[in-house]
Design a protein around this motif. Sequence first.
Motif, PDB file in Angstrom:
ATOM      1  N   SER A 167       0.834  -1.205   0.000  1.00 46.48           N
ATOM      2  CA  SER A 167       0.000   0.000   0.000  1.00 46.48           C
ATOM      3  C   SER A 167       0.864   1.249   0.000  1.00 46.48           C
ATOM      4  N   PRO A 168       0.325   2.380  -0.494  1.00 42.57           N
ATOM      5  CA  PRO A 168       1.063   3.652  -0.384  1.00 42.57           C
ATOM      6  C   PRO A 168       1.444   3.979   1.066  1.00 42.57           C
ATOM      7  N   ALA A 169       0.652   3.471   2.018  1.00 34.79           N
ATOM      8  CA  ALA A 169       0.949   3.729   3.436  1.00 34.79           C
ATOM      9  C   ALA A 169       2.259   3.079   3.881  1.00 34.79           C
ATOM     10  N   ASP A 170       2.768   2.113   3.090  1.00 34.18           N
ATOM     11  CA  ASP A 170       4.039   1.450   3.434  1.00 34.18           C
ATOM     12  C   ASP A 170       5.206   2.427   3.456  1.00 34.18           C
ATOM     13  N   ARG A 171       5.016   3.568   2.816  1.00 36.86           N
ATOM     14  CA  ARG A 171       6.091   4.568   2.796  1.00 36.86           C
ATOM     15  C   ARG A 171       6.516   4.966   4.208  1.00 36.86           C
ATOM     16  N   ASP A 172       5.598   4.801   5.159  1.00 38.24           N
ATOM     17  CA  ASP A 172       5.923   5.076   6.573  1.00 38.24           C
ATOM     18  C   ASP A 172       7.118   4.255   7.049  1.00 38.24           C
ATOM     19  N   LEU A 173       7.312   3.080   6.452  1.00 38.29           N
ATOM     20  CA  LEU A 173       8.454   2.239   6.844  1.00 38.29           C
ATOM     21  C   LEU A 173       9.778   2.955   6.611  1.00 38.29           C
ATOM     22  N   ILE A 174       9.811   3.803   5.584  1.00 36.80           N
ATOM     23  CA  ILE A 174      11.037   4.565   5.286  1.00 36.80           C
ATOM     24  C   ILE A 174      11.056   5.881   6.058  1.00 36.80           C
ATOM     25  N   THR A 175       9.924   6.574   6.093  1.00 41.65           N
ATOM     26  CA  THR A 175       9.923   7.950   6.608  1.00 41.65           C
ATOM     27  C   THR A 175       9.738   8.045   8.121  1.00 41.65           C
ATOM     28  N   GLU A 176       9.056   7.070   8.719  1.00 42.43           N
ATOM     29  CA  GLU A 176       8.756   7.167  10.154  1.00 42.43           C
ATOM     30  C   GLU A 176       9.878   6.578  11.010  1.00 42.43           C
ATOM     31  N   GLY A 177       9.648   6.557  12.331  1.00 41.66           N
ATOM     32  CA  GLY A 177      10.658   6.092  13.276  1.00 41.66           C
ATOM     33  C   GLY A 177      10.741   4.577  13.368  1.00 41.66           C
ATOM     34  N   SER A 178      11.582   4.117  14.287  1.00 42.59           N
ATOM     35  CA  SER A 178      11.907   2.683  14.391  1.00 42.59           C
ATOM     36  C   SER A 178      10.705   1.830  14.771  1.00 42.59           C
ATOM     37  N   VAL A 179       9.717   2.403  15.479  1.00 43.82           N
ATOM     38  CA  VAL A 179       8.568   1.603  15.916  1.00 43.82           C
ATOM     39  C   VAL A 179       7.840   0.993  14.719  1.00 43.82           C
ATOM     40  N   THR A 180       7.766   1.716  13.602  1.00 37.18           N
ATOM     41  CA  THR A 180       7.077   1.224  12.394  1.00 37.18           C
ATOM     42  C   THR A 180       7.813   0.023  11.818  1.00 37.18           C
ATOM     43  N   ARG A 181       9.143   0.094  11.809  1.00 32.20           N
ATOM     44  CA  ARG A 181       9.938  -1.015  11.247  1.00 32.20           C
ATOM     45  C   ARG A 181       9.940  -2.225  12.184  1.00 32.20           C
ATOM     46  N   ARG A 182       9.912  -1.983  13.500  1.00 27.50           N
ATOM     47  CA  ARG A 182       9.805  -3.115  14.436  1.00 27.50           C
ATOM     48  C   ARG A 182       8.475  -3.837  14.245  1.00 27.50           C
ATOM     49  N   LYS A 183       7.411  -3.036  14.058  1.00 25.87           N
ATOM     50  CA  LYS A 183       6.094  -3.647  13.847  1.00 25.87           C
ATOM     51  C   LYS A 183       6.091  -4.517  12.590  1.00 25.87           C
ATOM     52  N   PHE A 184       6.802  -4.068  11.565  1.00 29.58           N
ATOM     53  CA  PHE A 184       6.893  -4.864  10.333  1.00 29.58           C
ATOM     54  C   PHE A 184       7.555  -6.212  10.634  1.00 29.58           C
ATOM     55  N   ILE A 185       8.704  -6.178  11.306  1.00 29.24           N
ATOM     56  CA  ILE A 185       9.411  -7.424  11.657  1.00 29.24           C
ATOM     57  C   ILE A 185       8.483  -8.330  12.471  1.00 29.24           C
ATOM     58  N   ASP A 186       7.843  -7.744  13.493  1.00 27.80           N
ATOM     59  CA  ASP A 186       6.980  -8.533  14.386  1.00 27.80           C
ATOM     60  C   ASP A 186       5.813  -9.156  13.640  1.00 27.80           C
ATOM     61  N   SER A 187       5.242  -8.388  12.695  1.00 27.77           N
ATOM     62  CA  SER A 187       4.102  -8.883  11.926  1.00 27.77           C
ATOM     63  C   SER A 187       4.490 -10.090  11.072  1.00 27.77           C
ATOM     64  N   VAL A 188       5.666 -10.039  10.468  1.00 27.05           N
ATOM     65  CA  VAL A 188       6.099 -11.148   9.596  1.00 27.05           C
ATOM     66  C   VAL A 188       6.375 -12.397  10.431  1.00 27.05           C
ATOM     67  N   ILE A 189       7.133 -12.234  11.519  1.00 23.61           N
ATOM     68  CA  ILE A 189       7.504 -13.411  12.327  1.00 23.61           C
ATOM     69  C   ILE A 189       6.264 -14.007  12.993  1.00 23.61           C
ATOM     70  N   SER A 190       5.377 -13.144  13.488  1.00 24.12           N
ATOM     71  CA  SER A 190       4.205 -13.615  14.247  1.00 24.12           C
ATOM     72  C   SER A 190       3.267 -14.483  13.420  1.00 24.12           C
ATOM     73  N   GLN A 191       3.250 -14.265  12.100  1.00 18.86           N
ATOM     74  CA  GLN A 191       2.331 -15.050  11.263  1.00 18.86           C
ATOM     75  C   GLN A 191       2.744 -16.517  11.151  1.00 18.86           C
ATOM     76  N   SER A 192       3.995 -16.802  11.527  1.00 17.72           N
ATOM     77  CA  SER A 192       4.408 -18.213  11.431  1.00 17.72           C
ATOM     78  C   SER A 192       5.009 -18.737  12.739  1.00 17.72           C
ATOM     79  N   ASP A 193       5.020 -17.913  13.803  1.00 25.23           N
ATOM     80  CA  ASP A 193       5.648 -18.337  15.054  1.00 25.23           C
ATOM     81  C   ASP A 193       4.841 -17.828  16.248  1.00 25.23           C
TER      82      ASP A 193
END
Length: 359
Positions: free
Chosen positions: A118-144
């Motif tokens: 989504s266009p909202a993914d741009r937050d991963l680049i522009t926003e702070g570390s919390v957004t990128r941590r949430k990305f990592i957590d979301s990926v791992i959580s779906q399989s662990d």
Amino acid sequence: MILKSLSLLNYKNFDSKTFEFNDTINCLVGNNGVGKTNVLDAIYHLSFGKSYFNPIASQNIKHDEDFFVVNGEYNKENKSEKIVVSLKRGQKKVIKRNAKAYEKFSEHIGFLPLVIISPADRDLITEGSVTRRKFIDSVISQSDKFYLEHLIKYNKALAQRNSLLKYFALNNTFNQDTLDIYNAQLHTFGTEVFNKRNSFLETFIPIFKSRYQAISNGNEIVDLVYKSDLFDNELESLLKKVINKDKAVQYTSVGVHKDDLLFNIDEHPIKKFGSQGQQKSFLIALKLAQFDFIKQQSGVNPILLLDDIFDKLDEERVTQIIKLVDDENFGQLFISDTHAERTENAVKQVHQSYEIFKL
């Protein structure tokens, strides 16, 4: 795994709407503001129990209504699965699978694997570390499942330690023994989270780099770099070292809640040194790598949502992504766009059935 049908009641701009979906490609087309993205967000809601775009749950209820209901019927491993997410103002959200409510929402995460671009993914680049941590957590959580449990327990211990530090400051007191209890909990759960994140990224980064090269046809070198306090020392030792600072600022200044993921191009931050095209390619590569990783771990094709993708990419690149459905058995794909003709031209190039929904 296939989403067969979706019913919305008082969800965002919809009063009542039902969709019967194609097993392969579904295109939602119409002018801005008609609710294309809201349909995709409802599908996201069914997988994660929350909106991708609006964290305030009550704001997903249609104006002047008291509740919303999102109802999805799936075919997963030749079994019919019915998921319902509902919320009434002033009450807790309820998620049901086959008419049985989950006691803990975390039990549902990963059951319906899904990736959204989504266009909202741009937050991963522009926003702070919390957004990128949430990305990592979301990926791992779906399989662990255990990862999500450890993360929840870590965050609970973190909140309790922070409350204790505030209490010490307010009452001009200090008790090392009580603090040590929370230090030990943070160490136990934080170490698990750190090890899982580190292990995940060792697998994920090569997939991401390969995706970037395929999408961009570029010669630049991209990388993801994991930053964590725990590379330097064990968390328990770090917490003891910074106690005077923590007492002064009244919160916990080290730990996995401070982790970050650096996005680099040619060894420089992509936020500053990447062109718009490179940043777009970077984000799409990140999400397609997420798709690959989840599929590899779960053995299930996640549902793929492409929100307003033509707005951010040229048609050739979008066609390239849609062609992946042909090449790699991507499973079910949902696309939103403002131009019906443009969307149809792109999906016609793959040899799959498709449905176009005009909103």
